[in-house]
Scaffold this active site. Sequence first.
Site, PDB file in Angstrom:
ATOM      1  N   GLU A 151      36.893  -9.806  58.682  1.00 54.06           N
ATOM      2  CA  GLU A 151      38.054  -9.574  57.835  1.00 54.06           C
ATOM      3  C   GLU A 151      39.375  -9.998  58.471  1.00 54.06           C
ATOM      4  O   GLU A 151      40.310 -10.364  57.761  1.00 54.06           O
ATOM      5  CB  GLU A 151      38.130  -8.086  57.444  1.00 54.06           C
ATOM      6  CG  GLU A 151      37.053  -7.634  56.483  1.00 54.06           C
ATOM      7  CD  GLU A 151      37.235  -8.208  55.087  1.00 54.06           C
ATOM      8  OE1 GLU A 151      38.378  -8.285  54.611  1.00 54.06           O
ATOM      9  OE2 GLU A 151      36.222  -8.601  54.484  1.00 54.06           O
ATOM     10  N   SER A 417       5.087  34.935  28.375  1.00 48.33           N
ATOM     11  CA  SER A 417       4.475  36.091  29.027  1.00 48.33           C
ATOM     12  C   SER A 417       4.993  36.344  30.436  1.00 48.33           C
ATOM     13  O   SER A 417       4.719  37.406  31.009  1.00 48.33           O
ATOM     14  CB  SER A 417       2.960  35.924  29.071  1.00 48.33           C
ATOM     15  OG  SER A 417       2.425  35.936  27.766  1.00 48.33           O
TER      16      SER A 417
END
Length: 720
Positions: A151, A417
Amino acid sequence: MANGRGGRREPNFDVPEGRAADPAELDLRLSGADRAGGGVAKRETGTRTRNEAPRRASKPKRKARRPLLGRLIYAGLVLSLWGVIAVAGLVAYHASQLPPIDQLAVPKRPPNIAILASDGSLLANRGETGGRVVSIKELPPHLPRAFVAIEDRRFYSHLGIDPVGITRAMTQNLTRRGLAQGGSTLTQQLAKNLFLTPERSASRKIQEAILALWLEQKYSKDEILELYLNRVYFGAGAYGVEAAAQRYFGKPAKAVTLAEAAMLGGLVQAPSRLAPNRNLPAAQARAAMVLAAMEDLGFAKPADVKLALATPARPAGARGGGSANYVADLVMDVLDDFLPKFETDIVVSTTVDTGLQAAAEKALVDELNLKGGRYNVAQGAVVSMRPDGAIRALIGGRDYAQSQFNRATTARRQPGSAFKPFVYLAAVERGLTPDSVREDSPVNIKGWSPENYSRDYRGAVTLREALALSLNTVAVRLGQEVGPKAVVQTAQRLGISSPLQANGSIALGTSEVTPLELVGAYAAFANGGTGVIPYVIAGVKSAEGKVLYKRSEGGLGRVIDANAVSMMNAMMHETFVSGTAKKAEVPGWDLAGKTGTSQDFRDAWFLGYSATLVTGVWLGNDDGESTKKVSGGNLPGEVWKAYMTTALKGQSPTALPGAGRWRNRGSDGPVATASTPGGLLGALLGEPEPPRPRVATTQRGRAPSADDRNFLEKLFGLGE
């Protein structure tokens, strides 16, 4: 006359009388005498009369012209001067649009929330950045060097802007096709990230340069590089190298290899296009360019570069398939209750065990992959906690990447249940025991006639047997005896917080609850009667280690009498011995629990526990579509057993609280156990049937029939 007045003399143009003046003959030019100072005699010619013809002026000498090169240099200097003035004006103008230099400050980075497992390993990061701040001293040297190499190779020599780099970028853009090159330095990129919007304009570039010069004056090169590495965006919501390393490689930034560092360095140019989890070939090609640049600058040894090129970096798969994100989402949902405000990075320690989390996810996903299509079931959830409420594993769905909806904590579904233990608890608290007998026969409540899962009836049965076999008629009768309000109050006392309808069907679990609260309520049976509040956060610290929150002992206090706990554990243990949970038995362990299936097979549950771990499994479809007869005893039971077998491995079996006091204590003889099968199962297997109040019957007779075989399937865990 004119001469007679005051000596005034009229002008005489010497025109003969009788002839008009010819303009051509008139000489109106001024002589030297007519001008100011005209009386002064000329040095060479003296004065001349008015009528004397003027002497012709000599031609002026022509000046020597400058050479063309000189004129060009001069013009260039003038233009340069005006250019400098114009640039200075532009800079001054755009500088005036920025805050005063003495008021400039690097904005605070949004805080990161690091969420850790109970062993200190990272589960997930939350916050706007996706990772914590790291010091440049923590990082391996090859990581920051990768960014400098690709960069801004003159980073350590320029003053914030790089004219050489700008010129090179302009030349490349003019002479090459393809991706445009940028001339921004790392300092300029940092200035843009810290202070400016992403827009691309000449105005923004000027402000970027001004701010870059300010940053270079205020901070050292390493400080600028550290700020950059913690702020740059890497895609996928990751800001900074720590977030990126965790996101793409599943490791901290301090542990990345040279090949991984090169990939991260190359990624910032175009995070979306170069993300390794989206476009691995492009990411690896860019990383190769970074490695070449590092070698060229002497940032990496040729041998190391060669090795990195031979074994390029690859993204890591999401740990645990991403299920840890369900835990992280729960943490973020409740964090405000313990730490409403914080401005810096924090570390949240949780109760989650990474091994159990992975085991729970594997058990669920494997089962759905194997049988989900056949049984038309697409989703599931698993919650596992210690009896004190500490969550050890939480799976909110099949695949977090596909759906972030947390079914473990948010989905309210009918428990069927699996709700019956609250009905039975209300009954034993009013004087009944596991050996109390009730009638399993058709029941009608104001036109409502609930049936058993198998649609047959067994006559007089004990509560122990009725709960183990999940007989609906007995549960409804008990609900009517104690009253629906008592059932609701009992469930709420144990920690159920979802709205419950106090009606006759509450005994069959028609009111919706979440998996988390249902498992939390069952924890009271496993710990001997103490109500718990499920929790996942054990403590919170600042990044520097300061304790901000630490969980203290808490809960709902005693919610079940010790004798009632003993009876409930004995009855729910029977479901693993001779009832609907038999198929999920883990050899050697004292277990208890309950299965559940909602109407039309929309929901299937398995809730079970040892003295050390309480786990619940839910399976179903998000849209409520019916499954193909998935009941609590089959697929959920298989998930539960697979997980619990792993979770309990290596632990010493522990008896359930008080279960021995009521185990195998029937008034007419012992209850059938796994080693001495009885009833229909014993008859079919040739085993003697132990004494019991009444032999199991069906409306169609005592001989084994197709319905009896269906009942046998249920008994082995294929039914309710």
